[in-house]
Scaffold this motif. Sequence first.
Motif, short mmCIF file in Angstrom:
data_model
loop_
_atom_site.label_atom_id
_atom_site.label_comp_id
_atom_site.label_asym_id
_atom_site.label_seq_id
_atom_site.Cartn_x
_atom_site.Cartn_y
_atom_site.Cartn_z
N THR A 194 5.17 8.88 1.62
CA THR A 194 3.96 9.21 0.87
C THR A 194 2.92 8.10 1.00
O THR A 194 1.72 8.35 1.23
N ALA A 195 3.37 6.85 0.84
CA ALA A 195 2.45 5.72 0.94
C ALA A 195 1.85 5.61 2.34
O ALA A 195 0.67 5.27 2.49
N ILE A 197 1.38 8.15 4.47
CA ILE A 197 0.44 9.26 4.62
C ILE A 197 -0.91 8.89 4.02
O ILE A 197 -1.97 9.15 4.60
N ASN A 198 -0.90 8.25 2.86
CA ASN A 198 -2.14 7.88 2.19
C ASN A 198 -2.94 6.85 2.98
O ASN A 198 -4.16 6.76 2.82
N ARG A 199 -2.27 6.08 3.84
CA ARG A 199 -2.97 5.07 4.63
C ARG A 199 -3.43 5.60 5.99
O ARG A 199 -4.23 4.95 6.66
N ALA A 200 -2.91 6.75 6.40
CA ALA A 200 -3.40 7.48 7.58
C ALA A 200 -3.33 6.69 8.87
O ALA A 200 -4.12 6.92 9.79
N GLU A 287 4.76 0.86 -1.45
CA GLU A 287 3.33 0.66 -1.17
C GLU A 287 3.12 -0.62 -0.37
O GLU A 287 2.30 -0.66 0.57
#
Length: 317
Positions: A194-195, A197-200, A287
């Motif tokens: 998830t972390a 994915i959020n940073r792309a 994170e």
Amino acid sequence: MKYCAFLLVAILQVSFDANVLPAQVPARRPARVVSAEQRADRLTTEGLALMRRGRNTLAQAKFQQALRLDPKNVRAHLALADLLLQENKSLAAYDHFSKAMKFAPAGAKDRDRAAQVMARLRSQHPEWFSRVQPRPADPGKSVQRQAHEPLPGGQTPTVPPMPNGIKPTLAVLPFEAPGSDSTLGISFSEMLATALINRAAYRIVERRQIERVFQEQALGQTGALEAETAVAVGKILGVQTVAVGNLSQLGAGYETDARVLNVESGEALLASHAPAASSAHFREAAESLATDLSAKVGNVQVSLQPDSAAVSPAQHE
């Protein structure tokens, strides 16, 4: 009168027995403490007995339970690998043979047998285990540094983007967790995915695709995968890289470690670690790992490029 006398004698006898008998009863011995390793050995022995009687499903459950108690039990790894081979679940069998080799004493017959079966499985499934060797540095081009090699003065090299701006594909596999609770490692890997994915910085494979491969290959029931098996899973998924790692318990806290492996070569491209004061702080550790792995994605991009995409000296300035 006789009845009263008889009753009095009976009362005196009961009183006497109550005072005397406790002294005659020997003290109980303290209960024998059975270690997890001893329980695992007992379960493995029970499983082998079930195998001889053809009750393979129950035997497999015994071996899995034994390995949750003692992940280093060589007998359980070998027996479970044999059962998985009978079910044509070659990749899971290969992983358990790998672990048996890892934990068996040097020179043990178990190591030789495991090595022989692993060699046979490699020849049967070259698409899983064939590796492209990492490109060696060209000594004639000493001015061209490898992407992961630091520059003088602590400078950070500028890394060219992947062709057409394509991000590396990454599958985050379940982490190895301490104790018998494998769900801890699965939960942490989901937090890390998830972390990321959020940073792309990467294209992350969906969890259900990974779960489908694990189910088809009978993987992940007794702990994390060996690195070679993780790379094979990456090939089945069709990804360029896989992330593996482990959670190490230190007192009340944890140390989390992650590595990114090149699926084609099997080499470790990145490594990162982060502390967690407790399992309640896993999200913060995930994170932190994601931030570090995303910042180093350029190293992965260069490693995945063909030889023609070498980094020129001007790109390091």
